[in-house]
Enzyme design. Structure first.
Site, PDB file in Angstrom:
ATOM      1  N   ASP A   1       0.681  -1.287   0.094  1.00 51.38           N
ATOM      2  CA  ASP A   1       0.250  -0.309  -0.145  1.00 51.38           C
ATOM      3  C   ASP A   1       0.989   1.310  -0.217  1.00 51.38           C
ATOM      4  O   ASP A   1       1.436   1.831   0.578  1.00 51.38           O
ATOM      5  CB  ASP A   1      -1.009  -0.532   1.395  1.00 51.38           C
ATOM      6  CG  ASP A   1      -2.540   1.262   1.564  1.00 51.38           C
ATOM      7  OD1 ASP A   1      -2.540   1.464   0.067  1.00 51.38           O
ATOM      8  OD2 ASP A   1      -2.280   1.752   2.534  1.00 51.38           O
ATOM      9  N   HIS A   2       0.636   2.316  -0.800  1.00 53.33           N
ATOM     10  CA  HIS A   2       0.877   3.679  -1.310  1.00 53.33           C
ATOM     11  C   HIS A   2       2.457   3.718  -0.573  1.00 53.33           C
ATOM     12  O   HIS A   2       3.756   4.197  -0.171  1.00 53.33           O
ATOM     13  CB  HIS A   2       0.704   4.600   0.410  1.00 53.33           C
ATOM     14  CG  HIS A   2      -0.180   4.986   0.417  1.00 53.33           C
ATOM     15  ND1 HIS A   2      -1.143   5.961  -0.352  1.00 53.33           N
ATOM     16  CD2 HIS A   2      -1.258   4.217   0.944  1.00 53.33           C
ATOM     17  CE1 HIS A   2      -2.130   6.011  -0.265  1.00 53.33           C
ATOM     18  NE2 HIS A   2      -1.984   5.329   0.960  1.00 53.33           N
TER      19      HIS A   2
ATOM     20  N   GLU B   1      -1.633   6.221  -8.911  1.00 54.71           N
ATOM     21  CA  GLU B   1      -2.490   6.928  -8.220  1.00 54.71           C
ATOM     22  C   GLU B   1      -2.381   8.449  -9.161  1.00 54.71           C
ATOM     23  O   GLU B   1      -1.979   9.002  -9.219  1.00 54.71           O
ATOM     24  CB  GLU B   1      -2.480   6.969  -6.518  1.00 54.71           C
ATOM     25  CG  GLU B   1      -3.589   7.924  -5.605  1.00 54.71           C
ATOM     26  CD  GLU B   1      -3.197   8.605  -4.293  1.00 54.71           C
ATOM     27  OE1 GLU B   1      -2.747   7.750  -3.783  1.00 54.71           O
ATOM     28  OE2 GLU B   1      -4.028   9.363  -4.100  1.00 54.71           O
TER      29      GLU B   1
ATOM     30  N   GLY C   1      -9.138   6.100   1.486  1.00 57.37           N
ATOM     31  CA  GLY C   1      -9.981   6.857   2.564  1.00 57.37           C
ATOM     32  C   GLY C   1     -10.957   6.329   2.426  1.00 57.37           C
ATOM     33  O   GLY C   1     -12.448   7.459   2.339  1.00 57.37           O
TER      34      GLY C   1
ATOM     35  N   ILE D   1      -9.917   0.056   3.502  1.00 54.47           N
ATOM     36  CA  ILE D   1     -10.470   0.003   5.074  1.00 54.47           C
ATOM     37  C   ILE D   1      -9.420   0.139   5.548  1.00 54.47           C
ATOM     38  O   ILE D   1      -8.523  -1.331   5.899  1.00 54.47           O
ATOM     39  CB  ILE D   1     -11.569  -1.123   5.300  1.00 54.47           C
ATOM     40  CG1 ILE D   1     -12.286  -0.906   4.182  1.00 54.47           C
ATOM     41  CG2 ILE D   1     -12.127  -0.704   6.607  1.00 54.47           C
ATOM     42  CD1 ILE D   1     -13.378  -1.233   3.549  1.00 54.47           C
TER      43      ILE D   1
HETATM   44  P1  13P Z   1      -9.076   4.953   5.356  1.00 56.75           P
HETATM   45  O1  13P Z   1      -8.193   5.610   6.798  1.00 56.75           O
HETATM   46  O2  13P Z   1     -10.131   5.309   5.623  1.00 56.75           O
HETATM   47  O3  13P Z   1      -9.238   3.271   6.444  1.00 56.75           O
HETATM   48  O4  13P Z   1      -8.207   4.480   4.309  1.00 56.75           O
HETATM   49  C1  13P Z   1      -7.558   3.243   4.444  1.00 56.75           C
HETATM   50  C2  13P Z   1      -6.577   3.480   2.704  1.00 56.75           C
HETATM   51  O5  13P Z   1      -6.882   4.154   2.509  1.00 56.75           O
HETATM   52  C3  13P Z   1      -5.616   2.778   3.345  1.00 56.75           C
HETATM   53  O6  13P Z   1      -4.325   3.277   1.954  1.00 56.75           O
HETATM   54  O1  G3H Z   2      -3.140   5.060   3.904  1.00 52.65           O
HETATM   55  C1  G3H Z   2      -2.853   4.813   5.387  1.00 52.65           C
HETATM   56  C2  G3H Z   2      -3.443   3.836   5.970  1.00 52.65           C
HETATM   57  O2  G3H Z   2      -4.296   3.730   7.335  1.00 52.65           O
HETATM   58  C3  G3H Z   2      -2.107   3.386   6.433  1.00 52.65           C
HETATM   59  O3  G3H Z   2      -1.175   3.822   7.390  1.00 52.65           O
HETATM   60  O4  G3H Z   2       1.228   4.845   7.127  1.00 52.65           O
HETATM   61  O5  G3H Z   2       0.109   4.107   9.040  1.00 52.65           O
HETATM   62  O6  G3H Z   2       0.383   2.388   7.897  1.00 52.65           O
HETATM   63  P1  G3H Z   2       0.056   3.727   8.156  1.00 52.65           P
HETATM   64 ZN    ZN Z   3      -4.832   4.707   0.593  1.00 53.92          ZN
END
Ligand code: 13P
Ligand code: G3H
Ligand code: ZN
Length: 309
Positions: A82-83, A134, A214, A257
């Site tokens: 993720d990210h 993204e 998000g 989520i």
């Molecule tokens: P939330 O903060 O809304 O749960 O989003 C999580 C998210 O986008 C993780 O990449």
């Molecule tokens: O995109 C955000 C996710 O909720 C991940 O959060 O970077 O604190 O692990 P984090």
């Molecule tokens: Zn995210």
């Protein structure tokens, strides 16, 4: 079952008009709670690891836990970065066996985002790993980097087509009004999403899977209960479930989520601690948190995602 990439998952989700839940994981109990829910409802799932979670638990640890969970529960699951914030981190995860990665170039100028994303796609596609890009900027906090209201930008549908064609990404995260964390909409504002943007993108690129970051709903009762148990969060507001359901019935194939998991886990632990003053066995409160995760994920699958097969 072994870990799969997200391509077929999204093809099926797009045709059947549901979304696959992408849940952030950082420990064993979260993985177990999610896996049990998906096994019970026979739902596909994406486990995702943020750079912060990778630093906290170790990518190898999480991958090993996940492999056991997927095998034991016989679920269709992808392991996703993720990210991802650099080519190097994406490469590391791909080499390690992640089946999907996100390269988040959303804070870069368009052409730089194209160039970084293309580099990751080139590396990943030769290894059968899917890539999420993204475009547009979400308001809120990503891995401790805050994006203010003024810097958040809705995704431009025309740029989506150009971006997808130039990079070859398998899916794309877009900004239509969601944001990370628990303060998604102003205190007095009514939650709304730009479904017109989503519709325009689908018209331009039918069949292409869109990702919503998000997307926690920040349940009001959970927040009220958390206040009762002493947590101090203000102006919490999430994306209403019916909006997410609508998005899932459109071209959104992946819904992210994390915050809702955090809220449920924290409530379960605070409640357990309050009701069990003599307990000091982590299996008590962590077990409770695991059950809360399982319940939350089942509710998401049934009430929001629609991913029951
Ligand atoms: P939330 O903060 O809304 O749960 O989003 C999580 C998210 O986008 C993780 O990449
Ligand atoms: O995109 C955000 C996710 O909720 C991940 O959060 O970077 O604190 O692990 P984090
Ligand atoms: Zn995210």
């Amino acid at each position: 079952m072994s870990l799969v990439n997200t391509k077929e998952m999204f093809e099926k989700a797009y045709i059947k008009r549901y979304a696959v839940g992408a849940f952030n994981v950082c420990n064993m109990e979260i993985v177990q709670g999610i896996s049990q829910a998906c096994r019970e409802l026979n739902s596909p799932v994406i486990f995702q690891v943020s750079p912060g979670a990778g630093k906290y638990a170790g990518h190898e640890y999480l991958k090993s836990i996940l492999e056991v969970a997927v095998e034991e529960n016989n679920i269709e699951a992808a392991l996703h970065l993720d990210h991802g914030n650099s080519f190097e981190l994406c490469k590391k995860c791909i080499d390690m066996g992640f089946t999907s990665v996100m390269i988040d170039g959303s804070s870069l100028p368009f052409e730089e985002n194209v160039s970084l994303t293309s580099r990751v796609v080139d590396y990943a596609s030769r290894r059968d790993v899917s890539v999420e890009g993204e475009l547009g900027r979400l308001q809120g906090i990503e891995d401790h980097v805050e994006c203010s209201d003024e810097r958040s930008i809705f995704t431009d549908p025309m740029q989506v087509k150009e971006f997808v064609e130039k990079t070859g990404v398998n899916s794309l995260a877009i900004a239509i009004g969601t944001s990370h964390g628990v303060n998604k909409f102003g205190v007095d504002s009514v939650p709304s999403l730009r479904f017109d943007i989503l519709e325009e993108i689908e018209n331009l690129m039918p069949g292409f899977p869109i990702v919503l970051h998000g997307a926690s709903s920040v349940n009001e009762n959970t927040v009220k209960e958390l206040h009762r148990y002493g947590i101090d969060i203000k102006n919490a507001k999430g994306v209403p479930e019916k909006m997410l359901k609508k998005a899932a019935s459109m071209s959104v194939c992946k819904i992210n989520i994390d915050s809702d998991l955090r809220l449920s886990i924290t409530l379960a632990i605070r409640k357990f601690m309050d009701e069990n003053k003599t307990n000091f066995d982590p299996r008590g409160y962590l077990g409770c948190a695991r059950t809360a995760v399982c319940e939350l994920v089942k509710n998401k699958i049934l009430n929001v995602l629609g991913s029951v097969s």
